[in-house]
Write an enzyme that holds these catalytic residues in place. Structure first.
Site, PDB file in Angstrom:
ATOM      1  N   LYS A 211      16.046  21.426 -11.867  1.00 42.98           N
ATOM      2  CA  LYS A 211      15.391  20.124 -12.041  1.00 42.98           C
ATOM      3  C   LYS A 211      16.285  19.030 -12.593  1.00 42.98           C
ATOM      4  O   LYS A 211      17.141  19.263 -13.432  1.00 42.98           O
ATOM      5  CB  LYS A 211      14.185  20.291 -12.971  1.00 42.98           C
ATOM      6  CG  LYS A 211      13.058  21.089 -12.334  1.00 42.98           C
ATOM      7  CD  LYS A 211      12.339  20.300 -11.274  1.00 42.98           C
ATOM      8  CE  LYS A 211      11.116  19.624 -11.898  1.00 42.98           C
ATOM      9  NZ  LYS A 211      10.424  18.804 -10.920  1.00 42.98           N
TER      10      LYS A 211
ATOM     11  N   GLU B 127       9.328   7.900 -17.000  1.00 46.22           N
ATOM     12  CA  GLU B 127       7.933   8.286 -17.238  1.00 46.22           C
ATOM     13  C   GLU B 127       7.491   7.871 -18.642  1.00 46.22           C
ATOM     14  O   GLU B 127       6.343   7.466 -18.851  1.00 46.22           O
ATOM     15  CB  GLU B 127       7.766   9.795 -17.046  1.00 46.22           C
ATOM     16  CG  GLU B 127       7.898  10.201 -15.585  1.00 46.22           C
ATOM     17  CD  GLU B 127       8.103  11.704 -15.388  1.00 46.22           C
ATOM     18  OE1 GLU B 127       7.831  12.182 -14.300  1.00 46.22           O
ATOM     19  OE2 GLU B 127       8.540  12.388 -16.333  1.00 46.22           O
TER      20      GLU B 127
ATOM     21  N   HIS C  20       0.830  -1.215   0.000  1.00 41.89           N
ATOM     22  CA  HIS C  20       0.000   0.000   0.000  1.00 41.89           C
ATOM     23  C   HIS C  20       0.864   1.264   0.000  1.00 41.89           C
ATOM     24  O   HIS C  20       0.423   2.312   0.466  1.00 41.89           O
ATOM     25  CB  HIS C  20      -0.970   0.033   1.186  1.00 41.89           C
ATOM     26  CG  HIS C  20      -1.646  -1.279   1.445  1.00 41.89           C
ATOM     27  ND1 HIS C  20      -2.838  -1.635   0.848  1.00 41.89           N
ATOM     28  CD2 HIS C  20      -1.284  -2.346   2.198  1.00 41.89           C
ATOM     29  CE1 HIS C  20      -3.184  -2.844   1.244  1.00 41.89           C
ATOM     30  NE2 HIS C  20      -2.254  -3.310   2.061  1.00 41.89           N
TER      31      HIS C  20
ATOM     32  N   SER D 163      14.635  20.880 -16.894  1.00 39.27           N
ATOM     33  CA  SER D 163      13.405  21.614 -17.148  1.00 39.27           C
ATOM     34  C   SER D 163      13.738  22.880 -17.932  1.00 39.27           C
ATOM     35  O   SER D 163      14.792  23.486 -17.722  1.00 39.27           O
ATOM     36  CB  SER D 163      12.748  21.988 -15.816  1.00 39.27           C
ATOM     37  OG  SER D 163      11.929  23.133 -15.966  1.00 39.27           O
TER      38      SER D 163
END
Ligand code: ARG
Length: 459
Positions: free
Chosen positions: A286, A293, A159, A280
């Site tokens: 970043k 992804e 979880h 970024s």
């Protein structure tokens, strides 16, 4: 020109330009050319052995087709969409090259059995490559699991809440198991791919004395298909392949999801090398896990390929219908996509490090050793359900006092459960809890060694 397509004589008008564009598949199936030519050479050889053409005719056809393959290899071949697909474009080129003898090539054959032969030949190669790529990723994971980093004790989650301690190596080998099933799935798919449909003709076979087994033998197939209608209409092998690809992609997506989370500031369990991060355009600080992804994102495309294929098939009457031309786009897209994801994943695994110090820093947060304490009590004769309750109370107490279980004095532990003795402390803490795993396949050191041993022998 009205007679450019080999079936044109039946139709009184030349095909409308819009129709030419709409029906063509060359833009997609060009990549089958090697397989189409290999299949044609095998077919022609069989025709010559069956005296449906002379040996010299076969020799000329083989020579012509070989030259066409070389031209295509070198980018010297002109693909004209008015020939519809890779099968007709090659046949037309052959006839142009060697004349009327080329017109014997399509004897006893239809594009319907030709196209599924080509796809099966293509898929045999792709499965071999896919298997290699999966193996490469497994090896990268096994290497990391077997390194010092594999011995890092880290939190295991259910979880996405801290659950029990696990070794990083055990965690990594979990993905190796998934990938092993993926490999086996492709291997199983291969058995049904490696069957030769050629000789099934348009749907009903042929009255000519074709030797189907001979073609299968030349092309290295295990056997021939049994039923001609099924042969030309069966795309199960495509759906299976894309399903196997989808499941593999799902496994990669789950790995990606974990590592996206693990690379966040909040977790900082892993650090991906700069070469596999992105920046970024606006925020200068970043370091983003875009590649992971994308692996996660691309998975959905493969599911889409599968649904498109299955839906394309479901309403088709036997036997062949042109709907089936749409199979290749789905198949190729899924295959290319997964190959790219596998390569990327293997590179990322090889260039990612677990942050031992960071993981250690708050390893004792979250009571990873609570289950270990309950099992310790069980070993001292306390019924598990009772032990569970006792530990639950101790954890609640610790939480209020901002303590860990190992920080509780013995008297207090004994107040909770009189069976507890001084040896309890060798069971508490994440590291001690992990050291006591006893079951086969558990996430501890001994089991990790066993699994590493297994994979070393297997790979
Ligand atoms: N390009 C077609 C396909 O991919 C080849 C078979 C066409 N057969 C036919 N009878 N129209 O399926």
């Amino acid at each position: 020109m009205a007679t450019e397509k080999n079936w044109q004589s039946r139709l009184k008008q030349p095909q409308d330009e819009l129709a030419v564009d709409f029906v063509e598949s060359l833009s997609v199936d060009t990549r089958l050319y090697k397989y189409d030519i290999a299949g044609s050479i095998a077919h022609a050889q069989m025709l010559s052995e069956q005296h449906l053409m002379t040996r010299d005719e076969f020799r000329q056809i083989k020579q012509g087709l070989t030259e066409i393959a070389e031209d295509i290899d070198r980018g010297k071949f002109r693909f004209d969409k008015k020939y519809e697909d890779i099968h007709m474009v090659i046949e037309a080129a052959l006839i142009k090259k060697i004349g009327d003898i080329g017109k014997k090539l399509h004897t006893g054959r239809s594009r319907n059995d030709q196209v599924c032969l080509d796809m099966r030949l293509w898929m045999r190669d792709r499965i071999a490559i896919m298997t290699e790529l999966i193996t490469d990723l497994q090896k990268a994971l096994i290497k990391r699991a077997g390194s010092d980093q594999g011995k890092i004790v880290m939190p295991g989650y259910t979880h996405l809440q801290r659950a029990q301690p696990i070794l990083a190596g055990s965690y990594l080998l979990a993905f190796v198991e998934q990938l092993q099933r993926d490999r086996e799935r492709f291997a199983d798919c291969f058995k049904r791919v490696n069957v030769c449909p050629l000789g099934s003709g348009a749907l009903a076979g042929s009255s000519l004395p074709l030797d189907r087994a001979r073609v299968a033998e030349i092309l290295g197939f295990n056997q021939i298909t049994r039923n001609s209608l099924d042969s030309v209409s069966d795309r199960d092998f495509c759906a299976e392949y894309v399903f196997a690809a989808g499941l593999t992609a799902m496994h990669l997506s789950r790995l990606a999801e974990d590592w996206i989370i693990y690379s966040s500031k909040e977790f900082s369990f892993i650090r991906i090398d700069d070469a596999f991060c992105t920046g970024s355009s606006m925020m200068p600080q970043k370091r983003n896990p875009d590649l992971l992804e994308l692996i996660r994102g691309k998975c959905g495309g493969i599911y889409g390929n599968l649904i498109a294929l299955l839906t394309m098939l479901k309403g088709q009457p036997l036997a062949y219908n042109r709907d089936m031309q749409e199979d290749k786009k789905q198949l190729f897209d899924a295959s290319d996509c997964l190959e790219g994801c596998l390569q990327m994943a293997a590179a990322i695994v090889a260039h990612t490090h677990f942050n031992r110090d960071r993981i250690l820093a708050d390893l004792e947060d979250g009571f990873l050793d609570a289950t270990a304490l309950a099992e310790y009590m069980v070993n001292k004769g306390v019924p598990f359900r009772q032990a569970h309750q006792l530990v639950g109370k101790l954890v609640a107490h610790c939480e209020v006092k901002d303590l860990t279980l190992i920080e509780l004095p013995l008297e207090q532990l004994q107040q909770a459960c009189e069976k507890i003795e001084n040896d309890v402390y060798s069971h508490l803490s994440a590291a001690n809890a992990a050291a006591h795993y006893a079951t086969a396949g558990a996430a501890g050191q001994k089991q990790l060694q066993d699994q590493l041993e297994y994979w070393k022998n297997k790979m």
